[in-house]
Design a protein around this motif. Sequence first.
Motif, PDB file in Angstrom:
ATOM      1  N   ASP A  98      -4.074  28.548  -8.981  1.00 41.05           N
ATOM      2  CA  ASP A  98      -3.101  27.488  -9.247  1.00 41.05           C
ATOM      3  C   ASP A  98      -1.718  28.048  -9.589  1.00 41.05           C
ATOM      4  O   ASP A  98      -0.863  27.328 -10.118  1.00 41.05           O
ATOM      5  CB  ASP A  98      -3.599  26.599 -10.394  1.00 41.05           C
ATOM      6  N   ASN A  99      -1.533  29.336  -9.323  1.00 41.53           N
ATOM      7  CA  ASN A  99      -0.234  30.009  -9.488  1.00 41.53           C
ATOM      8  C   ASN A  99       0.212  30.201 -10.938  1.00 41.53           C
ATOM      9  O   ASN A  99       1.408  30.274 -11.216  1.00 41.53           O
ATOM     10  CB  ASN A  99       0.861  29.270  -8.702  1.00 41.53           C
ATOM     11  N   TYR A 100      -0.757  30.283 -11.847  1.00 42.14           N
ATOM     12  CA  TYR A 100      -0.436  30.685 -13.213  1.00 42.14           C
ATOM     13  C   TYR A 100      -0.259  32.204 -13.240  1.00 42.14           C
ATOM     14  O   TYR A 100      -0.924  32.935 -12.496  1.00 42.14           O
ATOM     15  CB  TYR A 100      -1.554  30.301 -14.179  1.00 42.14           C
ATOM     16  N   TYR A 101       0.600  32.673 -14.128  1.00 42.59           N
ATOM     17  CA  TYR A 101       0.748  34.111 -14.373  1.00 42.59           C
ATOM     18  C   TYR A 101      -0.296  34.469 -15.429  1.00 42.59           C
ATOM     19  O   TYR A 101      -0.263  33.947 -16.553  1.00 42.59           O
ATOM     20  CB  TYR A 101       2.159  34.413 -14.874  1.00 42.59           C
ATOM     21  N   ILE A 102      -1.215  35.343 -15.096  1.00 37.93           N
ATOM     22  CA  ILE A 102      -2.330  35.667 -15.983  1.00 37.93           C
ATOM     23  C   ILE A 102      -2.017  36.923 -16.801  1.00 37.93           C
ATOM     24  O   ILE A 102      -1.756  37.987 -16.238  1.00 37.93           O
ATOM     25  CB  ILE A 102      -3.631  35.898 -15.186  1.00 37.93           C
ATOM     26  N   MET A 103      -2.058  36.765 -18.113  1.00 36.76           N
ATOM     27  CA  MET A 103      -1.884  37.912 -19.011  1.00 36.76           C
ATOM     28  C   MET A 103      -3.126  38.052 -19.891  1.00 36.76           C
ATOM     29  O   MET A 103      -3.524  37.108 -20.585  1.00 36.76           O
ATOM     30  CB  MET A 103      -0.654  37.761 -19.905  1.00 36.76           C
ATOM     31  N   LEU A 104      -3.732  39.220 -19.842  1.00 37.56           N
ATOM     32  CA  LEU A 104      -4.817  39.574 -20.750  1.00 37.56           C
ATOM     33  C   LEU A 104      -4.191  40.402 -21.861  1.00 37.56           C
ATOM     34  O   LEU A 104      -3.590  41.441 -21.605  1.00 37.56           O
ATOM     35  CB  LEU A 104      -5.877  40.387 -20.010  1.00 37.56           C
ATOM     36  N   ILE A 105      -4.296  39.925 -23.101  1.00 37.62           N
ATOM     37  CA  ILE A 105      -3.667  40.633 -24.210  1.00 37.62           C
ATOM     38  C   ILE A 105      -4.672  40.797 -25.338  1.00 37.62           C
ATOM     39  O   ILE A 105      -5.220  39.832 -25.866  1.00 37.62           O
ATOM     40  CB  ILE A 105      -2.376  39.920 -24.677  1.00 37.62           C
ATOM     41  N   SER A 106      -4.926  42.058 -25.696  1.00 41.96           N
ATOM     42  CA  SER A 106      -6.036  42.373 -26.594  1.00 41.96           C
ATOM     43  C   SER A 106      -5.749  43.634 -27.397  1.00 41.96           C
ATOM     44  O   SER A 106      -4.916  44.454 -27.017  1.00 41.96           O
ATOM     45  CB  SER A 106      -7.310  42.574 -25.757  1.00 41.96           C
ATOM     46  N   GLY A 107      -6.468  43.775 -28.490  1.00 38.71           N
ATOM     47  CA  GLY A 107      -6.376  44.997 -29.276  1.00 38.71           C
ATOM     48  C   GLY A 107      -7.250  46.105 -28.732  1.00 38.71           C
ATOM     49  O   GLY A 107      -7.174  47.251 -29.189  1.00 38.71           O
ATOM     50  N   ALA A 108      -8.090  45.803 -27.742  1.00 40.73           N
ATOM     51  CA  ALA A 108      -8.970  46.811 -27.150  1.00 40.73           C
ATOM     52  C   ALA A 108      -8.151  47.876 -26.420  1.00 40.73           C
ATOM     53  O   ALA A 108      -7.003  47.637 -26.023  1.00 40.73           O
ATOM     54  CB  ALA A 108      -9.953  46.151 -26.192  1.00 40.73           C
ATOM     55  N   PHE A 109      -8.749  49.036 -26.220  1.00 45.82           N
ATOM     56  CA  PHE A 109      -8.050  50.132 -25.548  1.00 45.82           C
ATOM     57  C   PHE A 109      -7.760  49.768 -24.088  1.00 45.82           C
ATOM     58  O   PHE A 109      -8.617  49.217 -23.387  1.00 45.82           O
ATOM     59  CB  PHE A 109      -8.881  51.408 -25.609  1.00 45.82           C
ATOM     60  N   ILE A 110      -6.568  50.118 -23.619  1.00 45.91           N
ATOM     61  CA  ILE A 110      -6.140  49.766 -22.265  1.00 45.91           C
ATOM     62  C   ILE A 110      -7.102  50.272 -21.183  1.00 45.91           C
ATOM     63  O   ILE A 110      -7.474  49.494 -20.285  1.00 45.91           O
ATOM     64  CB  ILE A 110      -4.707  50.272 -21.999  1.00 45.91           C
ATOM     65  N   PRO A 111      -7.532  51.544 -21.199  1.00 47.29           N
ATOM     66  CA  PRO A 111      -8.429  51.990 -20.112  1.00 47.29           C
ATOM     67  C   PRO A 111      -9.748  51.232 -20.072  1.00 47.29           C
ATOM     68  O   PRO A 111     -10.340  51.073 -18.990  1.00 47.29           O
ATOM     69  CB  PRO A 111      -8.640  53.481 -20.403  1.00 47.29           C
ATOM     70  N   LEU A 112     -10.206  50.748 -21.212  1.00 44.24           N
ATOM     71  CA  LEU A 112     -11.429  49.941 -21.228  1.00 44.24           C
ATOM     72  C   LEU A 112     -11.174  48.598 -20.554  1.00 44.24           C
ATOM     73  O   LEU A 112     -11.957  48.159 -19.706  1.00 44.24           O
ATOM     74  CB  LEU A 112     -11.903  49.726 -22.665  1.00 44.24           C
ATOM     75  N   LEU A 113     -10.079  47.944 -20.910  1.00 46.41           N
ATOM     76  CA  LEU A 113      -9.734  46.656 -20.322  1.00 46.41           C
ATOM     77  C   LEU A 113      -9.528  46.785 -18.816  1.00 46.41           C
ATOM     78  O   LEU A 113      -9.997  45.946 -18.036  1.00 46.41           O
ATOM     79  CB  LEU A 113      -8.465  46.100 -20.976  1.00 46.41           C
ATOM     80  N   GLU A 114      -8.828  47.833 -18.403  1.00 45.96           N
ATOM     81  CA  GLU A 114      -8.560  48.030 -16.978  1.00 45.96           C
ATOM     82  C   GLU A 114      -9.855  48.273 -16.211  1.00 45.96           C
ATOM     83  O   GLU A 114      -9.999  47.820 -15.061  1.00 45.96           O
ATOM     84  CB  GLU A 114      -7.592  49.192 -16.790  1.00 45.96           C
ATOM     85  N   ALA A 115     -10.791  48.959 -16.827  1.00 49.16           N
ATOM     86  CA  ALA A 115     -12.071  49.230 -16.153  1.00 49.16           C
ATOM     87  C   ALA A 115     -12.925  47.970 -16.062  1.00 49.16           C
ATOM     88  O   ALA A 115     -13.564  47.713 -15.042  1.00 49.16           O
ATOM     89  CB  ALA A 115     -12.824  50.325 -16.894  1.00 49.16           C
ATOM     90  N   VAL A 116     -12.940  47.166 -17.138  1.00 51.83           N
ATOM     91  CA  VAL A 116     -13.724  45.926 -17.124  1.00 51.83           C
ATOM     92  C   VAL A 116     -13.208  44.969 -16.051  1.00 51.83           C
ATOM     93  O   VAL A 116     -13.980  44.333 -15.338  1.00 51.83           O
ATOM     94  CB  VAL A 116     -13.685  45.238 -18.506  1.00 51.83           C
TER      95      VAL A 116
END
Length: 221
Positions: free
Chosen positions: A108-126
């Motif tokens: 639906d053309n929303y800009y998706i932002m995932l914002i978390s305290g978790a480590f970046i490489p973990l989030l990128e891998a998930v």
Amino acid sequence: MKVALFDFDGTLYPYETFNVLIDHLKHHPRYKTNYGRFVRKFAPIYFAYKMKIVKKSKMQNKAMEYYLLSFKNNTRSEIESFFKEVASDMIDDLRAPLVGKMRQLKQDNYYIMLISGAFIPLLEAVFEGFDIDCIVGSEIKYKGDKLDYRSRFERVYADRKIDIIRQHFADKQIDWKNSEAYSDSHTDLKMLELVGRPVAVKPDDRLKAIAARNQWQIHTD
């Protein structure tokens, strides 16, 4: 432009990420010695927290900092490989309805932002292979091929999320009224209040009360 802001711990992922990280480190055939280093470093802070000398937020910050420090002697590729291993065990536990919602919002053309305290490489891998516009997490800094253990560690948490969100969208026209945000915790209250369509996901007691009072959508499993 409309945006959709997603928290990770307790929201897209129903469990506490740090507990999963600790369990992997403790039982990993190669890195379980790192667990011993972590425990020795972290124990005084944890005991101080249990005795109510140290605040919970400081204890959590130090837990993540000392977790990283346990990898002081490992290379960047080893650290990133470890996080990929952890991520592979987490993917199947993501909240499927929210993952579906995220994908629908992207369509639906929303800009998706995932914002978390978790480590970046973990989030990128998930979320590898997901069409997420921006992933924000706690950064791991390197000096050459090794961990830059002398640099200041910063956990992305509470009001820091708002600072990052505002900076990221500073030069863009955002339709905040029709934007959405998803979180399970009252620590993300300012993020939820930023949008016109906040969603409390399996909220803690404090957020649940606020959501009910404001007639926000409440998502339960």
